[in-house]
Motif scaffolding. Structure first.
Motif, PDB file in Angstrom:
ATOM      1  N   TRP A   1      80.449  18.379  23.734  1.00 34.55           N
ATOM      2  CA  TRP A   1      80.744  19.315  22.660  1.00 34.55           C
ATOM      3  C   TRP A   1      80.464  20.757  23.058  1.00 34.55           C
ATOM      4  O   TRP A   1      81.205  21.669  22.688  1.00 34.55           O
ATOM      5  N   ILE A   2      79.414  20.983  23.813  1.00 38.45           N
ATOM      6  CA  ILE A   2      79.045  22.358  24.150  1.00 38.45           C
ATOM      7  C   ILE A   2      80.022  22.968  25.154  1.00 38.45           C
ATOM      8  O   ILE A   2      80.105  24.194  25.303  1.00 38.45           O
ATOM      9  N   ASN A   3      80.788  22.143  25.826  1.00 34.76           N
ATOM     10  CA  ASN A   3      81.747  22.627  26.820  1.00 34.76           C
ATOM     11  C   ASN A   3      83.165  22.783  26.271  1.00 34.76           C
ATOM     12  O   ASN A   3      84.114  22.942  27.042  1.00 34.76           O
ATOM     13  N   GLN A   4      83.318  22.763  24.948  1.00 36.53           N
ATOM     14  CA  GLN A   4      84.654  22.884  24.368  1.00 36.53           C
ATOM     15  C   GLN A   4      85.217  24.292  24.529  1.00 36.53           C
ATOM     16  O   GLN A   4      84.492  25.285  24.533  1.00 36.53           O
ATOM     17  N   ARG A  29      78.622  31.789  23.337  1.00 35.57           N
ATOM     18  CA  ARG A  29      78.978  30.406  22.978  1.00 35.57           C
ATOM     19  C   ARG A  29      78.180  29.878  21.786  1.00 35.57           C
ATOM     20  O   ARG A  29      77.753  28.719  21.739  1.00 35.57           O
ATOM     21  N   ALA A  30      78.006  30.751  20.799  1.00 39.98           N
ATOM     22  CA  ALA A  30      77.244  30.376  19.603  1.00 39.98           C
ATOM     23  C   ALA A  30      77.924  29.227  18.853  1.00 39.98           C
ATOM     24  O   ALA A  30      77.251  28.311  18.352  1.00 39.98           O
ATOM     25  N   ALA A  31      79.252  29.269  18.774  1.00 40.87           N
ATOM     26  CA  ALA A  31      79.974  28.215  18.051  1.00 40.87           C
ATOM     27  C   ALA A  31      79.844  26.875  18.766  1.00 40.87           C
ATOM     28  O   ALA A  31      79.642  25.828  18.130  1.00 40.87           O
ATOM     29  N   GLN A  32      79.956  26.893  20.092  1.00 46.06           N
ATOM     30  CA  GLN A  32      79.833  25.641  20.857  1.00 46.06           C
ATOM     31  C   GLN A  32      78.436  25.040  20.713  1.00 46.06           C
ATOM     32  O   GLN A  32      78.286  23.818  20.574  1.00 46.06           O
ATOM     33  N   LYS A  80      76.342  25.410  18.236  1.00 39.90           N
ATOM     34  CA  LYS A  80      76.175  24.864  16.881  1.00 39.90           C
ATOM     35  C   LYS A  80      76.960  23.579  16.719  1.00 39.90           C
ATOM     36  O   LYS A  80      76.493  22.619  16.096  1.00 39.90           O
ATOM     37  N   LEU A  81      78.165  23.526  17.283  1.00 41.11           N
ATOM     38  CA  LEU A  81      78.979  22.305  17.241  1.00 41.11           C
ATOM     39  C   LEU A  81      78.249  21.148  17.908  1.00 41.11           C
ATOM     40  O   LEU A  81      78.127  20.053  17.342  1.00 41.11           O
ATOM     41  N   ALA A  82      77.746  21.386  19.116  1.00 38.46           N
ATOM     42  CA  ALA A  82      77.035  20.341  19.857  1.00 38.46           C
ATOM     43  C   ALA A  82      75.798  19.881  19.092  1.00 38.46           C
ATOM     44  O   ALA A  82      75.497  18.681  19.021  1.00 38.46           O
ATOM     45  N   GLU A  83      75.101  20.826  18.505  1.00 38.36           N
ATOM     46  CA  GLU A  83      73.881  20.508  17.750  1.00 38.36           C
ATOM     47  C   GLU A  83      74.203  19.645  16.533  1.00 38.36           C
ATOM     48  O   GLU A  83      73.552  18.611  16.304  1.00 38.36           O
ATOM     49  N   GLU A  84      75.197  20.042  15.763  1.00 41.17           N
ATOM     50  CA  GLU A  84      75.509  19.334  14.515  1.00 41.17           C
ATOM     51  C   GLU A  84      76.048  17.930  14.769  1.00 41.17           C
ATOM     52  O   GLU A  84      75.635  16.976  14.106  1.00 41.17           O
ATOM     53  N   VAL A  85      76.977  17.778  15.703  1.00 42.05           N
ATOM     54  CA  VAL A  85      77.590  16.462  15.918  1.00 42.05           C
ATOM     55  C   VAL A  85      76.602  15.513  16.593  1.00 42.05           C
ATOM     56  O   VAL A  85      76.535  14.328  16.265  1.00 42.05           O
ATOM     57  N   THR A  86      75.812  16.022  17.536  1.00 45.13           N
ATOM     58  CA  THR A  86      74.822  15.172  18.199  1.00 45.13           C
ATOM     59  C   THR A  86      73.778  14.693  17.200  1.00 45.13           C
ATOM     60  O   THR A  86      73.372  13.519  17.214  1.00 45.13           O
TER      61      THR A  86
END
Length: 420
Positions: A256-259, A293-296, A298-304
């Motif tokens: 997710w963090i690499n999106q 990469r603040a959005a990435q 947060k995305l990685a944090e929330e989905v994980t």
């Protein structure tokens, strides 16, 4: 949640592809607070991957809005297998393997949905009781073969051929919807865009068996594509699984963090439960300061956190931070294996060896001259420590239980050396 318009929220998130009766569903939601909806999954594997997660995120949103999600584990339909998205016949699984998969998928769903206002049913409960004559008399007579042939799932298979077994799958899924509507109070089915034909077949059957005024709705989710036009859901190493034994929380987090910046806001809308305002803020941050990469993050944090819980997230973040900073000495052997699973690999024996020889033998360096130069320049780290002496000896037994030596060259280039 009375004033919350879940259909408008889903539209804003880009999560609706087709609806059978939007006006009727809106009217139902306005007049009732007891909507129950379902999505099914066949136990053809022992874990879902993130592609499977897409419709279940919609179920979760309905659950959070106060509605009642039902998940159907296809113990009956799984003996056949959905032909959707396939070019050839599916290999049938044994009853024992199907049962193992049912247990595993049930645990995954319970983890995602909890135990309140949620239920799991198995369609084997009713499909296993059907005799062939019952199937043909009570259900088969309501399906026109010409209509079945026109369904996208079937039409796409006609050139290469489709067995009667897989051809009949849409009837079984229609039976599911009718059973759930009649005996479990379920008014809506959701699924991927490839499920539209199966969903509408179910609604047609409900109206034929229970009357044209019976409330039944269908909703499908768009096929999710990445900005480059390829299908979402896989990493370079293959599928990204929800099972932590197949895809570790660290690997999951890294996916997710690499999106891509072009995709991250779309995924925030779809795969997180952040508010519109929070996502809009992250969208602006991506446009103004993409390098952060603040959005990435947060995305990685929330989905994980959603899939693996707080503990899985902390583990993933700890490994990520350690590898980024180079401070790896406190990582366990298991964490090293997870974090460096995709790193360049080498092997060495357990003998103590001069660092120059060690770097050349493990192919971290092409020559002794280059090795000496990089060591003196401070570019070489052994097990987290910078080594600048060409007389240093590498002792494989000193760290990570003697199983590994971790070499870092420069800021990011790790090599995982396995000790034979």
């Amino acid at each position: 949640m009375a004033n919350f318009d879940i259909l408008e929220d889903l539209k804003w998130r880009g999560a609706i592809n087709q609806e059978t009766d939007e006006d009727g569903l809106r009217k139902y939601l306005k007049e009732h607070d007891d909507l129950a909806l379902y999505c099914g999954t066949d136990p053809t594997g022992d874990s879902l991957h993130i592609g499977h997660l897409i419709p279940f995120m919609i179920l979760k949103r309905f659950q959070l809005a106060g509605y009642h999600p039902v998940i159907v584990i296809g113990g009956g339909t799984g003996t056949i297998g959905d032909p959707s998205g396939r070019k050839s016949e599916r290999t049938l699984l044994s009853a024992e393997k199907l049962h193992q998969n049912e247990v595993a998928l049930t645990k995954q769903m319970e983890k995602l949905f909890g135990t309140e206002n949620f239920e799991i049913v198995n369609n084997a409960e009713w499909l296993d009781k059907l005799t062939l004559i019952d199937f043909l008399r009570d259900y088969g007579k309501h399906f026109q073969v010409n209509n079945m042939l026109n369904k996208d799932v079937v039409a796409s298979r006609l050139e290469n051929g489709i067995s009667f077994t897989e051809f009949s799958y849409q009837i079984l899924q229609a039976i599911d919807f009718n059973e759930l509507n009649k005996n479990h109070g379920v008014q809506m089915q959701i699924g991927g865009s490839d499920q539209w034909g199966n969903i509408t077949a179910g609604i047609d059957l409900i109206h034929k068996l229970q009357g044209p005024d019976r409330q039944a709705f269908g909703l499908t989710i768009p096929l999710m594509l990445k900005a480059d036009g390829t299908k979402f859901g896989k990493s370079a190493g293959g599928a990204v699984w929800l099972d932590p034994e197949k895809t570790s929380p660290y690997e999951f987090y890294q996916f997710w963090i690499n999106q891509d910046d072009r995709d991250v806001v779309k995924y925030l809308k779809y795969f997180t439960f952040l508010s519109h305002e929070e996502i809009d803020t992250l969208d602006e941050a991506t446009k103004k300061e993409p390098w952060k990469r603040a959005a990435q993050k947060k995305l990685a944090e929330e989905v994980t956190k959603f899939v693996h819980g707080e503990a899985g997230l902390k583990e993933a973040q700890m490994i990520t931070d350690a590898l980024f900073s180079g401070d790896i000495k406190n990582l366990s052997v298991k964490q090293i294996e997870e974090g460096l699973k995709s790193a360049p690999a080498a092997q060495a024996d357990s003998n103590v060896k001069n660092i120059v020889d060690f770097l050349v033998e493990t192919k971290v360096e092409d020559s002794k001259r280059q090795a000496r130069e990089d060591i003196k320049n401070g570019a070489i780290y052994i097990n987290g420590d910078r080594e600048q002496s060409i007389d240093f000896d590498v002792d494989p037994g000193k760290a990570f239980d003697g199983k590994y030596v971790i070499v870092r060259k420069g800021k990011k280039k790790y090599t995982l050396v396995t000790i034979k």
